[in-house]
Design an enzyme around this catalytic site. Structure first.
Site, PDB file in Angstrom:
ATOM      1  N   LYS A 136       8.351  18.875  25.927  1.00 48.56           N
ATOM      2  CA  LYS A 136       9.443  18.036  25.425  1.00 48.56           C
ATOM      3  C   LYS A 136      10.406  18.915  24.624  1.00 48.56           C
ATOM      4  CE  LYS A 136       9.705  13.761  22.578  1.00 48.56           C
ATOM      5  NZ  LYS A 136       8.865  12.847  21.750  1.00 48.56           N
ATOM      6  N   SER A 211       9.538   8.120  23.114  1.00 47.73           N
ATOM      7  CA  SER A 211      10.547   9.125  23.293  1.00 47.73           C
ATOM      8  C   SER A 211      10.146  10.265  24.225  1.00 47.73           C
ATOM      9  CB  SER A 211      10.917   9.700  21.924  1.00 47.73           C
ATOM     10  OG  SER A 211       9.831  10.398  21.376  1.00 47.73           O
ATOM     11  N   SER A 235       5.439   7.205  20.957  1.00 46.34           N
ATOM     12  CA  SER A 235       6.302   8.043  21.796  1.00 46.34           C
ATOM     13  C   SER A 235       5.575   8.852  22.868  1.00 46.34           C
ATOM     14  CB  SER A 235       7.133   8.991  20.921  1.00 46.34           C
ATOM     15  OG  SER A 235       8.242   8.313  20.386  1.00 46.34           O
TER      16      SER A 235
END
Lengths: 553, 553
Positions: A136, A211, A235
């Site tokens: 990420k 997320s 997330s």
């Protein structure tokens, strides 16, 4: 004269330059781009870009198996990374899941690994020798931008690797992409002015969650075998569940966060944690164990010196376990497919000789209230500073404070006290279950939904009662796919139709669940929650559930 | 009409009612009270209040030995607690170390233990069966006041025991006193409007240190064999060193803090920790191990599930260890006796085959600056609220914020980031030592002073550079006595006289060290600092140092 704001121009430029890093021969034909199928996961095998070997390599879900084949010279590291770069490129063109493309560096690294292998007469660097690992875009990779979906952070070139990046490299991994995340990192979907929206590969009309949505969708496309996400309210878990994959949200202090970036950096009352998102439970086990075997506490001061505990893993696989089950979080009722996934799990576990008892969530809203106040304690200043760098506006729906939510340090400390007292009461509730379990022990873990719906549309506001308590209390959670939405079995029942609406969020969820057709091809994921720092046990228990479901079906 | 303020009257009443709980036959004669010797530790054996048996019992420094004798019926639990109640009463009359007296309850409890022992045919409840354990007055004991040296907290009766109180009871311990602490709990001495000043038993003209000074002085008087203090900047270590006893300041998350009280409750950036203060290293080991064997993480959500690790303890006792040594904290130079204690330690360790290398503290002031800002982030509101309950004024010298030190949540989060970055740099410095050690490993631990002086007068302002970094980084520290101040050996040297003054604090320290006579009978304690969560290793290394010193002398 451009009609775009300067920040819009910068964002457009970034997206273009990212796209330009995809070689021409890996570009999907216009026919697909202009008219993509709802289910993107069918494209890679059909588009003709991947060779038979590329497909064979990327369809292997198991890291150990892939590493074994590299170590056995069935595939070179270069072949493996080429296959993954191609498939990641295809994924990005379909669902917009990448934030950085490092294909050139990846090929160089793979070549280095192959050379090392040859020059040492067949030695590998470590258990991840030649394994692609995606990150990420909160992680720093030396020499690469860490924009974290903020336009204002463009040009922010990392001077050092994040600790975890260094560790996976020391184990032989290959870096090849960083994945998309939402602006603010505080959104349960993956949307930003910088990167746009990431779609759900199973059904592009739905969100991929967030997320860590770039990871979730990339892995569902099999454009990654294992990636790293972060979780402060769900997330890792939302995108893991929504993309039908596997994930671990550990407790704070086990996987090193050192030199990774974050919104609200320094907010330690509810620490964000890093966890693997991947394609099997055995991958979670391997990844977690491998990281711990490097003793990360010796190089990251925030990591506890707790090694992999095989006995705790075995404890999670006992013949007779006792599970709590959450069926309602006090805010949003379970839609038919999620309820079915819960029922399947209960039935499968009971059939396998385990016990399942109801877990009371009457105290969840109180906990979530504390949690949200903690998120918003700075009045949104941290995010505003990041926005001000470029002048971009905030994406709607983010769990970010406003000036009126700012509190004083004294009030903040009282929130910490409230959280600590809440944690004590929650633990007492947990321990008290030994009075009603047949094992004589308190429950070993809790089966819980991630969300009332199997997935949700873009720009949808979700409840975090099913996920947030795990963050507030730093419990550990393993997420696994349970069942696919079924057009027959998941019709709206009278019970669901006539259910008393519990909240505005419940009303919205019910209006959204117009029937299984809306969620076609979606997979329902559930989580197994264990006590704080019981990651090994949670992995073991998730394996028990998965095995029970296999036998049950 | 009284000339006292209402809060002064309340305080006086509390002190009187405390004193009234000491039976007449345990009261010291006026001759001693009116003309006490400078060294209070000589009184118990001479005052005639303690029987031969009382003296025999209270002179046993080793918990295991005392427990063994109880289990062998050499002493009953009642005999043991009577001896300790008497000696604690004597101590209180001399140095004013108690906050609560629970003699009646203690005798009942001891009788219960004796009855249990008899009725079960010689079974003990646990390793602490019949062992008196004292607690600083931050701990809750059901039905007893927890005033925490605030007049405004008088009448605050605990509804439940602190978690650690429950645990020691489950192991067979006897509660008999709570000990004095300073108002605010943020003072390196033990002084409050409520309880007055606690004196140093070794030399009543000096401070007993703080904030766990009641424990320190009680234990030095042998009025306790083991007590519990807390440490957020040195509050276990100052009184441990100044009273010539042993102590452990663990990292956060090992000894349960649940349901204990504190100033700045909810301030989690620099967590206060609980640790044992006692009369031998083997007691520290036994206490710590016994607590962990109860698995406190199952009942206190803030405790990490890390059991006693015998291998780490053994690692601390390796044949060839490498120690860093701190000889200057950048603020205050070492006075001759402390320098001599350091030199003795270096020589003894080197003679025993270990290595000692200099540890650079150039970065300590930067860390202390972060630490103090964290203490003061609320602008002193928490303490002010406690003061406002009674109207009492704050004691001077406390490390407590003022309105102008209050910061915003955003700034507080930046402080957390600064601490995390500092911790990373500090760890890198630690790891880099492997380039210069002869073991090829980084240093195993650090020998450090607690303070530049062997002790300090009342109302003296000390530097926390020698102690605070351990709190900021949540390192672990074991404190042990090294040597007694020597009237010949510790004369002021030319080197000390001509040393360049490093700070105002240094100037004050030099002015205070007028010669060894001022510190007559004082003992110099040092600390062994290990990495975060390496308590077992620190205990092992302290044992190595103690053994090396024995052989060296």
């Amino acid at each position: 004269m451009s009609l775009l704001q300067p920040w819009q121009e910068k964002a457009a430029k970034k997206r273009t330059s990212l796209y330009d890093l995809i070689p021409q021969e890996w570009r999907l034909p216009k026919s697909i781009i202009n008219n993509p199928p709802k289910n993107s996961t069918i494209v890679p095998s059909q588009c003709g870009i991947l060779s038979k070997l590329d497909l064979e390599i990327t369809e292997i879900d198991n890291i150990e198996e892939l590493a074994h084949r590299i170590a056995q010279e069935k595939y070179s590291a270069v072949q493996v990374i080429e296959a993954y770069c191609k498939r990641a490129a295809i994924a990005h063109q379909l669902v917009n899941c990448l934030a950085e493309i490092l294909f050139t560096q990846a090929l160089e690294r793979a070549q280095y690994l192959d050379d090392y292998f040859k020059s040492t007469g067949g030695k590998t660097i470590g258990p991840f020798h030649g394994i692609p690992i995606s990150f990420k875009d909160q992680f720093n990779i030396k020499g690469i931008e860490t924009a974290m979906a903020y336009i204002g952070y463009l040009g922010d070139i990392a001077e050092n690797n994040s600790v975890l990046v260094d560790i996976v490299l020391s184990l032989g991994a290959v870096l090849y992409v960083k994945t998309a995340l939402p602006q603010t990192v505080m959104l349960p979907e993956t949307r930003s002015h910088l990167l746009g929206i990431t779609l759900n590969p199973l059904n592009r009309e739905l969100s991929c969650g967030g997320s860590s949505g770039g990871e979730g969708s990339l892995i569902a496309m099999k454009g990654s075998i294992c990636g790293l996400g972060t979780d402060i309210g769900g997330s890792i878990r939302f995108p893991t569940a929504l993309n039908g994959i596997y994930g671990l949200k550990p407790s704070d202090g086990r996987i090193p966060y050192g030199r990774a970036r974050n919104s609200f950096d320094g907010q330690e009352s509810v620490p964000s944690v890093i966890g693997p998102m991947t394609r099997s439970l055995s991958n979670i086990r391997l990844f977690f164990k491998s990281i711990l075997e490097t003793k990360p506490w010796l190089i990251d001061p925030q990591v506890h010196n707790i090694p992999w505990r095989e006995d705790l893993f075995q404890e999670g696989q006992m013949n007779k376990l006792s599970f709590g089950v959450i069926q309602f979080d006090q805010k949003v009722h379970l839609s038919p497919p999620v309820q079915r996934a819960i029922n399947m799990s209960i039935n499968a576990l009971e059939k396998a000789g385990h016990q399942v008892i109801q877990w009371d969530t009457i105290d969840h809203p109180e906990g979530i209230d504390i949690l949200v106040k903690m998120y918003q304690a700075d009045g949104g200043k941290d995010v505003q500073k990041a926005l001000d760098l470029s002048g971009e506006s905030i994406v709607p729906g983010a769990f970010v404070g406003k000036p009126e939510t700012e509190i004083s340090i004294y009030e903040y400390w009282q929130l910490n006290v409230a959280r600590r007292d809440y944690a004590m009461k929650y633990l007492e509730k947990w321990n008290k279950t030994k009075e009603i379990t047949s094992t004589g022990r308190p429950i070993d873990g809790i089966i819980s939904p991630i969300c009332g719906l199997p997935a949700y549309p873009h720009e949808y506001q979700i409840s975090i009662e099913y996920t947030g308590i795990v963050n507030l209390l730093q419990l550990t959670s393993v997420i696994l796919p349970i069942t696919r939405v079924d057009l027959q079995l998941d019709q709206i029942t009278d019970e669901y139709r006539n259910m008393k609406i519990a909240s505005d969020l419940d009303k919205m969820a019910k209006e959204t669940y117009k029937g299984p057709e809306v969620f076609e091809n979606c997979i329902v994921g559930l989580q197994i929650i264990c006590r704080r720092l019981e990651e090994e046990k949670a992995i073991g228990m998730a394996m028990v559930l998965e095995k029970a479901l296999e036998l049950y079906q």
